[in-house]
Write a protein that holds these residues in place. Structure first.
Motif, PDB file in Angstrom:
ATOM      1  N   UNK A 420      19.883  20.896  -5.959  1.00  0.00           N
ATOM      2  CA  UNK A 420      21.152  20.779  -6.674  1.00  0.00           C
ATOM      3  C   UNK A 420      22.161  20.024  -5.821  1.00  0.00           C
ATOM      4  N   UNK A 421      23.055  19.282  -6.491  1.00  0.00           N
ATOM      5  CA  UNK A 421      24.065  18.489  -5.796  1.00  0.00           C
ATOM      6  C   UNK A 421      25.459  18.993  -6.144  1.00  0.00           C
ATOM      7  N   UNK A 422      26.312  19.014  -5.138  1.00  0.00           N
ATOM      8  CA  UNK A 422      27.712  19.402  -5.320  1.00  0.00           C
ATOM      9  C   UNK A 422      28.569  18.354  -4.612  1.00  0.00           C
ATOM     10  N   UNK A 423      29.422  17.698  -5.375  1.00  0.00           N
ATOM     11  CA  UNK A 423      30.286  16.665  -4.816  1.00  0.00           C
ATOM     12  C   UNK A 423      31.711  16.862  -5.310  1.00  0.00           C
ATOM     13  N   UNK A 424      32.655  16.736  -4.378  1.00  0.00           N
ATOM     14  CA  UNK A 424      34.061  16.837  -4.766  1.00  0.00           C
ATOM     15  C   UNK A 424      34.919  16.289  -3.640  1.00  0.00           C
ATOM     16  N   UNK A 425      36.226  16.297  -3.867  1.00  0.00           N
ATOM     17  CA  UNK A 425      37.126  15.674  -2.897  1.00  0.00           C
ATOM     18  C   UNK A 425      38.436  16.441  -2.823  1.00  0.00           C
ATOM     19  N   UNK A 426      39.255  16.045  -1.871  1.00  0.00           N
ATOM     20  CA  UNK A 426      40.573  16.638  -1.695  1.00  0.00           C
ATOM     21  C   UNK A 426      41.459  15.703  -0.900  1.00  0.00           C
ATOM     22  N   UNK A 436      69.516  13.937  10.391  1.00  0.00           N
ATOM     23  CA  UNK A 436      70.561  13.922  11.384  1.00  0.00           C
ATOM     24  C   UNK A 436      71.465  15.137  11.275  1.00  0.00           C
ATOM     25  N   UNK A 437      72.235  15.393  12.315  1.00  0.00           N
ATOM     26  CA  UNK A 437      73.178  16.508  12.385  1.00  0.00           C
ATOM     27  C   UNK A 437      72.490  17.848  12.133  1.00  0.00           C
ATOM     28  N   UNK A 438      71.217  17.955  12.571  1.00  0.00           N
ATOM     29  CA  UNK A 438      70.499  19.213  12.459  1.00  0.00           C
ATOM     30  C   UNK A 438      69.757  19.420  11.163  1.00  0.00           C
ATOM     31  N   UNK A 439      69.895  18.545  10.190  1.00  0.00           N
ATOM     32  CA  UNK A 439      69.245  18.697   8.889  1.00  0.00           C
ATOM     33  C   UNK A 439      67.945  17.899   8.853  1.00  0.00           C
ATOM     34  N   UNK A 440      66.931  18.467   8.207  1.00  0.00           N
ATOM     35  CA  UNK A 440      65.682  17.746   8.006  1.00  0.00           C
ATOM     36  C   UNK A 440      64.979  18.264   6.755  1.00  0.00           C
ATOM     37  N   UNK A 441      64.081  17.445   6.223  1.00  0.00           N
ATOM     38  CA  UNK A 441      63.346  17.773   5.002  1.00  0.00           C
ATOM     39  C   UNK A 441      61.857  17.543   5.232  1.00  0.00           C
ATOM     40  N   UNK A 442      61.058  18.313   4.501  1.00  0.00           N
ATOM     41  CA  UNK A 442      59.616  18.092   4.522  1.00  0.00           C
ATOM     42  C   UNK A 442      59.054  18.322   3.123  1.00  0.00           C
ATOM     43  N   UNK A 443      58.176  17.426   2.711  1.00  0.00           N
ATOM     44  CA  UNK A 443      57.434  17.568   1.464  1.00  0.00           C
ATOM     45  C   UNK A 443      55.955  17.592   1.810  1.00  0.00           C
ATOM     46  N   UNK A 444      55.263  18.636   1.348  1.00  0.00           N
ATOM     47  CA  UNK A 444      53.834  18.776   1.647  1.00  0.00           C
ATOM     48  C   UNK A 444      53.082  18.954   0.337  1.00  0.00           C
ATOM     49  N   UNK A 445      52.046  18.135   0.129  1.00  0.00           N
ATOM     50  CA  UNK A 445      51.214  18.230  -1.054  1.00  0.00           C
ATOM     51  C   UNK A 445      49.754  18.345  -0.672  1.00  0.00           C
ATOM     52  N   UNK A 446      49.014  19.190  -1.407  1.00  0.00           N
ATOM     53  CA  UNK A 446      47.610  19.445  -1.091  1.00  0.00           C
ATOM     54  C   UNK A 446      46.808  19.549  -2.376  1.00  0.00           C
ATOM     55  N   UNK A 447      45.655  18.896  -2.390  1.00  0.00           N
ATOM     56  CA  UNK A 447      44.702  19.019  -3.499  1.00  0.00           C
ATOM     57  C   UNK A 447      43.329  19.321  -2.931  1.00  0.00           C
ATOM     58  N   UNK A 448      42.692  20.402  -3.417  1.00  0.00           N
ATOM     59  CA  UNK A 448      41.344  20.789  -3.017  1.00  0.00           C
ATOM     60  C   UNK A 448      40.511  20.959  -4.275  1.00  0.00           C
ATOM     61  N   UNK A 458      33.401  23.334   8.942  1.00  0.00           N
ATOM     62  CA  UNK A 458      34.841  23.489   9.086  1.00  0.00           C
ATOM     63  C   UNK A 458      35.323  24.882   8.728  1.00  0.00           C
ATOM     64  N   UNK A 459      36.635  25.015   8.677  1.00  0.00           N
ATOM     65  CA  UNK A 459      37.267  26.262   8.247  1.00  0.00           C
ATOM     66  C   UNK A 459      38.276  25.913   7.166  1.00  0.00           C
ATOM     67  N   UNK A 460      38.015  26.363   5.947  1.00  0.00           N
ATOM     68  CA  UNK A 460      38.890  26.147   4.801  1.00  0.00           C
ATOM     69  C   UNK A 460      39.122  27.495   4.139  1.00  0.00           C
ATOM     70  N   UNK A 461      40.381  27.910   4.039  1.00  0.00           N
ATOM     71  CA  UNK A 461      40.687  29.223   3.496  1.00  0.00           C
ATOM     72  C   UNK A 461      40.217  29.374   2.051  1.00  0.00           C
ATOM     73  N   UNK A 462      40.293  28.294   1.296  1.00  0.00           N
ATOM     74  CA  UNK A 462      39.823  28.318  -0.087  1.00  0.00           C
ATOM     75  C   UNK A 462      39.723  26.884  -0.601  1.00  0.00           C
ATOM     76  N   UNK A 463      39.016  26.697  -1.712  1.00  0.00           N
ATOM     77  CA  UNK A 463      39.025  25.418  -2.419  1.00  0.00           C
ATOM     78  C   UNK A 463      39.611  25.657  -3.811  1.00  0.00           C
TER      79      UNK A 463
END
Length: 751
Positions: A420-426, A436-448, A458-463
């Motif tokens: 059997x074959x299993x193929x996928x991506x993330x 500046x002046x102490x302010x910052x932003x972060x945007x994080x996106x994840x697809x599994x 590897x170590x992956x908490x979940x897919x």
């Protein structure tokens, strides 16, 4: 404030008759003649708090290239009115102590760095740095260090051999390094740095000062054989084993590490845990081969936490595929080097026996001024399961200016098992913007993807997961002089989680504050609220459960010792409402760890945890879950005694007792509702024990004699007996699944 990004040592050295090639005696005493040709640095600025103002106590540093290595010296002014904390700590140990740090990126490209720490007591820590600010102290290097002190302050010297890390070929006889130096005054919590950047900033490693210095090369061949003997008093049998590690660096741009029958770290025990969740517990790796030059393969992927990665070395020699103990690693090989502007690494490991697994990895990177690319391929052959797992990865980083940092990665897995074959991506992307002046932003996106499989190597908490998080941060350093706090770091975040099947897991909001105190202590507060949603993991694939809103409250605080007071206290407290009972039925948890310092060489600690949960939700086969009223009591205590600079005695005791009483059983309906059912669910009890007395004698750098007594056990019982958590905790001390006396000798020969 003037902080040059590029500092040239070679230009200064060219004027001199002997260009920065003189030897330095590493004795902790800064001889002006020895350091006369070095670059002198005085512009240290406050980075904790991150005000970038002048420090309260002056710090000076010197650095230069020598044939033996990179030489660094610190002179730290600290008069009698500023207490000096000189407690000895174990290697890579934590503690509120005065210390200095060298952070160095040997290729100057912001891809990988090393941290070398020397405390006032001449204890050390070393770590690798990847992904701008991800530290890992599993690695231990061979380098020299010494300290001394007088009435006005104290001094430290370091010598980092050129063979300690792979480096690209130097250009025109000169090498460009990325360097940061800093000093911490433990009694006030002040950190002063050159340049003035802090490791919590999104751009850290790539913001080091670029220092050009003459290039030197070193060759090294080091062989470390080991022998270990174990006698088990419970199984009434003994065992004797041996192996060796080899490290060869014929040139600056090539390193080879190899091992035969590697030590699985018998003298380093994992912390005890109680885990009934669907997520695997992560453990660090202390085996020398698997930490040497491993940071090149550390590619974080798959989670907002730092644990998820494409290569989790504990898989090699981990639990066998037939479920009978751990795998036996026969041999492993690792190559690191550079050629034609590319960095490369190769990894291979093989377990013995017919059912043993084979692990392979290859990684290559290419870096430009503000842009970097990387790619990795891994393969695991698992003959017992008739399974072959391949993973392909591509990553990039882009720092167009000091304000922006963009990092991303895409991953694909291709698994063949029993026809059997299993193929996928993330994929994932992290975008940081310093306003500046102490302010910052972060945007994080994840697809599994649903069929993305990384845990063969590897170590992956979940897919089967999609995650989007926006974080707005603000650092406050202009607090009143009479405030107990020196700085606050606020973060406000919103996030959304849903599966690749379209199941809405949760939307969440959170606020947290991380603070530094003027007495050297620290504090962390967080509140997070999750909206109602679904849990698609708890039933292990037997249905998706609707869950109500969740509430999480967290407090952490360190009260360091002051003056002649030998006591310090670390505290954690939390409230976690994540069951079916809603925000009113959460788990209360308190952890207290007082520390008593008998002397600068002896420390006693005793951490006690108690938690009570009225609604602990656990899986009970198929589509059935159950809530439990549970109590947990644990102890994490120990004694550290540094007999002298070569000898250490450590006692460690961990004990856990859990008492869980069933409240209600549920079946998960097709629409996700939890339907109460009149099915009997047994109560259960858990007991765990781990005890170790370990003596260590340092024969030479990275050469040790260990003598250890180890005892431990675990017990899981089901039934209607109600003894209470106190009884489970006391009975844990009677556990004796194993009782071993271990002697291990390892010696590093350098040729």
């Amino acid at each position: 404030m003037r902080n040059p990004l590029f500092v040239s040592l070679s230009a200064a050295c060219a004027v001199l008759a002997a260009p920065c090639a003189q030897a330095v005696e590493i004795d902790g005493r800064i001889d002006p003649q020895e350091w006369s040709q070095a670059q002198h640095i005085e512009d240290f600025r406050l980075t904790q708090p991150l005000s970038r103002e002048a420090a309260s106590q002056p710090t000076q540093a010197w650095m230069m290239a020598t044939p033996e290595g990179l030489a660094i010296a610190f002179r730290n002014q600290q008069p009698a009115g500023v207490p000096r904390l000189r407690q000895h700590t174990e290697r890579d140990g934590d503690g509120t102590v005065d210390r200095v740090n060298l952070y160095v990126d040997f290729d100057g490209d912001g891809r990988m760095g090393y941290n070398f720490t020397v405390t006032l007591a001449n204890s050390i820590t070393d770590a690798t740095i990847t992904s701008e600010n991800q530290f890992n102290n599993d690695w231990d290097g061979d380098w020299r260090h010494a300290t001394s002190e007088d009435e006005e302050g104290w001094s430290a010297e370091m010598l980092i051999p050129w063979h300690i890390a792979p480096m690209r070929k130097a250009d025109g006889g000169n090498r460009t390094l990325g360097i940061q130096l800093d000093r911490v005054i433990a009694s006030t919590g002040e950190r002063t740095s050159w340049p003035a950047v802090h490791y919590t900033q999104a751009r850290y490693l790539s913001a080091f000062n670029r220092v050009q210095m003459p290039a030197y090369g070193q060759t090294l061949l080091a062989i470390t054989p080991y022998v270990v003997g174990v006698q088990d008093a419970v199984k009434h049998k003994g065992d004797f084993d041996g192996g060796l590690d080899l490290f060869w660096k014929p040139s600056g741009k090539f390193q080879l590490s190899a091992t035969l029958n590697p030590d699985f770290g018998q003298v380093e025990s994992d912390e005890l845990t109680v885990n009934f969740s669907a997520t695997e517990t992560f453990f660090s790796d202390k085996r020398p081969f698997f930490t040497e030059n491993q940071s090149f393969f550390d590619v974080p992927f798959g989670s907002y936490s730092s644990n998820s990665r494409l290569i989790y070395t504990r898989r090699v020699g981990g639990g066998r595929d037939d479920g009978k103990g751990s795998g036996d690693v026969t041999a492993a090989l690792k190559l690191n080097g550079s050629a034609a502007g590319f960095n490369y690494g190769l990894f291979a490991a093989s377990e013995g026996e017919d059912i043993g697994r084979d692990f392979y990895a290859a990684r290559v990177t290419r870096d430009f001024a503000r842009f970097g690319l990387g790619a990795m391929v891994t393969q695991v052959d698992r003959p017992f399961l008739d399974r072959q797992a391949n993973v392909y990865e591509f990553d990039q980083r882009w720092t167009p200016n000091p304000q922006w940092s963009i990092r991303g990665a895409v991953v694909a897995s291709d698994v063949e098992q029993a026809g059997r074959s299993f193929r996928d991506s993330g994929g994932q992307v992290r975008i940081d913007y310093d306003m500046g002046k102490g302010w910052r932003q972060q945007l994080y996106g994840l697809h599994l993807g649903k069929d993305l499989m990384l845990n063969d190597f590897g170590y992956l908490e979940r897919n089967n997961f999609n995650y989007l998080r926006y974080d707005l941060g603000r650092r406050v350093t202009d607090l009143p002089a009479d405030s107990a706090y020196s700085s606050h770091d606020w973060h406000y975040a919103v996030s959304r989680r849903y599966s690749d099947d379209g199941v809405h897991i949760a939307d969440a909001v959170s606020i947290n504050r991380r603070s530094d105190l003027r007495n050297g202590g620290r504090e962390f507060l967080e509140a997070a609220l999750w909206g109602s949603g679904h849990d698609d993991l708890v039933t292990r694939g037997n249905g998706v459960l609707r869950v109500p809103a969740k509430l999480f409250l967290t407090y952490e605080g360190l009260r360091p010792r002051q003056g002649d007071n030998p006591w310090s206290l670390y505290t954690e407290a939390g409230y976690s409402a994540d069951g079916l009972g809603g925000v009113d039925e959460g788990r209360l948890r308190v952890y207290l760890e007082p520390n008593y310092q008998f002397s600068d060489r002896m420390l006693l600690f005793a951490g006690v945890e108690y938690s009570h949960s009225p609604d602990w939700l656990l899986w009970r086969q198929g589509n059935r879950v159950a809530s439990f009223r549970s109590d947990l009591l644990s102890l994490n205590a120990g004694l550290q005694w540094f007999i002298d600079d070569k000898q250490e005695l450590r006692l460690r005791l961990e004990s856990i007792g859990v008492d869980a009483r069933a409240r209600q059983a549920y079946r998960v309906a097709s629409d996700g509702r939890a339907l109460a059912v009149a099915e009997e669910i047994p109560d259960f009890r858990v007991r765990n024990l781990g005890f170790q007395v370990r003596y260590r004698y340092e024969l030479a750098p990275l050469s040790y004699l260990y003598v250890a007594y180890v005892r431990g056990g675990e017990m899981f019982e089901e039934g209607m007996q109600h003894d209470g958590v106190g009884r489970q905790f006391r009975d844990a001390f009677d556990l004796r699944d194993s009782e071993q006396l271990l002697v291990k000798l390892s010696y590093r020969f350098e040729i």
